[in-house]
Design a protein around this motif. Structure first.
Motif, PDB file in Angstrom:
ATOM      1  N   ARG A 169      -0.042  13.881  10.976  1.00 20.36           N
ATOM      2  CA  ARG A 169       0.406  14.213   9.622  1.00 20.36           C
ATOM      3  C   ARG A 169       1.451  15.325   9.627  1.00 20.36           C
ATOM      4  O   ARG A 169       2.412  15.285   8.854  1.00 20.36           O
ATOM      5  N   GLU A 170       1.289  16.296  10.509  1.00 10.49           N
ATOM      6  CA  GLU A 170       2.288  17.367  10.612  1.00 10.49           C
ATOM      7  C   GLU A 170       3.638  16.820  11.063  1.00 10.49           C
ATOM      8  O   GLU A 170       4.674  17.171  10.500  1.00 10.49           O
ATOM      9  N   GLU A 171       3.629  15.964  12.070  1.00  8.30           N
ATOM     10  CA  GLU A 171       4.879  15.369  12.559  1.00  8.30           C
ATOM     11  C   GLU A 171       5.511  14.478  11.485  1.00  8.30           C
ATOM     12  O   GLU A 171       6.716  14.518  11.266  1.00  8.30           O
ATOM     13  N   ARG A 172       4.700  13.691  10.818  1.00 12.45           N
ATOM     14  CA  ARG A 172       5.223  12.831   9.761  1.00 12.45           C
ATOM     15  C   ARG A 172       5.823  13.658   8.622  1.00 12.45           C
ATOM     16  O   ARG A 172       6.885  13.321   8.105  1.00 12.45           O
ATOM     17  N   LEU A 173       5.181  14.752   8.247  1.00 14.05           N
ATOM     18  CA  LEU A 173       5.705  15.623   7.191  1.00 14.05           C
ATOM     19  C   LEU A 173       7.026  16.252   7.619  1.00 14.05           C
ATOM     20  O   LEU A 173       7.984  16.307   6.841  1.00 14.05           O
ATOM     21  N   TYR A 217       0.834  -1.211   0.000  1.00 15.54           N
ATOM     22  CA  TYR A 217       0.000   0.000   0.000  1.00 15.54           C
ATOM     23  C   TYR A 217       0.865   1.256   0.000  1.00 15.54           C
ATOM     24  O   TYR A 217       0.569   2.214  -0.721  1.00 15.54           O
ATOM     25  N   ASN A 218       1.919   1.266   0.791  1.00  8.72           N
ATOM     26  CA  ASN A 218       2.824   2.423   0.788  1.00  8.72           C
ATOM     27  C   ASN A 218       3.387   2.684  -0.604  1.00  8.72           C
ATOM     28  O   ASN A 218       3.634   3.828  -0.971  1.00  8.72           O
ATOM     29  N   SER A 219       3.575   1.622  -1.381  1.00  9.16           N
ATOM     30  CA  SER A 219       4.197   1.792  -2.694  1.00  9.16           C
ATOM     31  C   SER A 219       3.337   2.589  -3.666  1.00  9.16           C
ATOM     32  O   SER A 219       3.851   3.129  -4.632  1.00  9.16           O
ATOM     33  N   ILE A 220       2.039   2.672  -3.402  1.00  6.38           N
ATOM     34  CA  ILE A 220       1.187   3.435  -4.303  1.00  6.38           C
ATOM     35  C   ILE A 220       0.823   4.814  -3.740  1.00  6.38           C
ATOM     36  O   ILE A 220       0.135   5.582  -4.396  1.00  6.38           O
ATOM     37  N   LEU A 221       1.305   5.100  -2.538  1.00  9.47           N
ATOM     38  CA  LEU A 221       1.063   6.406  -1.926  1.00  9.47           C
ATOM     39  C   LEU A 221       2.229   7.344  -2.209  1.00  9.47           C
ATOM     40  O   LEU A 221       3.373   6.890  -2.339  1.00  9.47           O
ATOM     41  N   PRO A 222       1.963   8.644  -2.260  1.00  8.16           N
ATOM     42  CA  PRO A 222       3.083   9.586  -2.330  1.00  8.16           C
ATOM     43  C   PRO A 222       3.978   9.394  -1.100  1.00  8.16           C
ATOM     44  O   PRO A 222       3.487   9.057  -0.015  1.00  8.16           O
ATOM     45  N   GLU A 223       5.267   9.596  -1.259  1.00  2.00           N
ATOM     46  CA  GLU A 223       6.216   9.343  -0.158  1.00  2.00           C
ATOM     47  C   GLU A 223       5.810  10.026   1.139  1.00  2.00           C
ATOM     48  O   GLU A 223       5.915   9.442   2.209  1.00  2.00           O
ATOM     49  N   PHE A 224       5.358  11.268   1.065  1.00  2.00           N
ATOM     50  CA  PHE A 224       5.048  12.015   2.286  1.00  2.00           C
ATOM     51  C   PHE A 224       3.767  11.537   2.966  1.00  2.00           C
ATOM     52  O   PHE A 224       3.466  11.959   4.078  1.00  2.00           O
ATOM     53  N   GLU A 225       2.998  10.631   2.335  1.00  2.00           N
ATOM     54  CA  GLU A 225       1.784  10.077   2.947  1.00  2.00           C
ATOM     55  C   GLU A 225       1.984   8.653   3.462  1.00  2.00           C
ATOM     56  O   GLU A 225       1.065   8.049   3.999  1.00  2.00           O
ATOM     57  N   ARG A 226       3.167   8.129   3.306  1.00  2.00           N
ATOM     58  CA  ARG A 226       3.427   6.759   3.738  1.00  2.00           C
ATOM     59  C   ARG A 226       3.526   6.676   5.257  1.00  2.00           C
ATOM     60  O   ARG A 226       4.039   7.575   5.905  1.00  2.00           O
ATOM     61  N   ASP A 255      14.262  13.910   6.924  1.00  2.00           N
ATOM     62  CA  ASP A 255      14.711  12.570   6.573  1.00  2.00           C
ATOM     63  C   ASP A 255      15.083  11.735   7.797  1.00  2.00           C
ATOM     64  O   ASP A 255      16.177  11.199   7.905  1.00  2.00           O
ATOM     65  N   GLU A 256      14.123  11.649   8.729  1.00  2.00           N
ATOM     66  CA  GLU A 256      14.291  10.793   9.901  1.00  2.00           C
ATOM     67  C   GLU A 256      12.952  10.177  10.252  1.00  2.00           C
ATOM     68  O   GLU A 256      11.909  10.746   9.965  1.00  2.00           O
ATOM     69  N   ILE A 257      13.005   9.016  10.834  1.00  2.00           N
ATOM     70  CA  ILE A 257      11.792   8.403  11.374  1.00  2.00           C
ATOM     71  C   ILE A 257      11.972   8.311  12.877  1.00  2.00           C
ATOM     72  O   ILE A 257      12.931   7.721  13.350  1.00  2.00           O
ATOM     73  N   ASN A 258      11.065   8.921  13.598  1.00  2.00           N
ATOM     74  CA  ASN A 258      11.087   8.868  15.049  1.00  2.00           C
ATOM     75  C   ASN A 258       9.723   8.357  15.502  1.00  2.00           C
ATOM     76  O   ASN A 258       8.763   9.119  15.589  1.00  2.00           O
ATOM     77  N   ILE A 259       9.658   7.071  15.743  1.00  2.00           N
ATOM     78  CA  ILE A 259       8.396   6.425  16.093  1.00  2.00           C
ATOM     79  C   ILE A 259       7.795   7.014  17.369  1.00  2.00           C
ATOM     80  O   ILE A 259       6.588   7.219  17.453  1.00  2.00           O
TER      81      ILE A 259
END
Length: 180
Positions: A129-133, A42-51, A139-143
């Motif tokens: 969504r704001e935090e994910r953006l 599913y992520n593969s069909i979403l824009p990167e910033f919406e994954r 360019d970091e993932i902070n769960i």
């Protein structure tokens, strides 16, 4: 490989019927792999910033589904995230509280898709969504930071700490590796 090539290959795979949008599992390892496969597809069909980071998806799925996908909602309704039903949707009634109805899904990946769409579309998750953006741009993932935006996901006042505990456990087990 460029973006167009990857997108075409992914869409070809998904539309050809090769990808199994449903999955069966008999143990925790198979449950985790099924959730991962659905999210990757599913992520593969979403824009990167919406994954949605797969690590976060696993944290919530394992928390909501009893750590191994063994909860009644997961087994009977393929609902791995405790997604509530709204008017007219096929549902399962909670045995503990008859007023609680969770959606029943036909295929396992449908639950993953609904969860992703919920986080991506509901006004309740604007902070998420704001935090994910922000994380996308730096360019970091902070769960942990993403988890902190999900307090409205459940009525449990300890929900955030429970998700953080699950993330810690999954890191310790080597199931998730990033996310600080």
């Amino acid at each position: 490989m460029n973006f167009i090539t990857v997108l075409c290959a992914t869409l070809s795979l998904m539309c050809s019927g090769v990808f199994n949008w449903d999955f069966d599992y008999d143990n925790r390892k198979e449950f985790i792999q099924g959730i991962k496969d659905c999210m990757i597809a599913y992520n593969s069909i979403l824009p990167e910033f919406e994954r949605i980071p797969i690590e976060l998806v696993l944290v919530q799925a394992l928390h909501e589904s009893g750590s191994d996908g063994g909860s009644r909602f997961a087994r009977e309704g393929k609902n791995f995230f405790g997604i509530k039903a709204i008017h007219g949707e096929d549902h399962i009634v909670s045995l503990a509280n008859a007023s609680v109805k969770v959606r029943r899904f036909t295929r396992g990946c449908d639950s993953v898709i609904a969860y992703t769409d919920l986080l991506n579309e509901s006004y309740h998750y604007e902070d998420f969504r704001e935090e994910r953006l922000h994380q996308y741009f730096v360019d970091e993932i902070n769960i942990e930071k993403l988890i902190e935006t999900l307090s409205v996901y459940a009525e449990d006042k300890k929900y955030i700490s429970k998700l953080k505990d699950m993330a810690y456990t999954l890191r310790k087990e080597g199931i998730i590796t990033n996310g600080k």
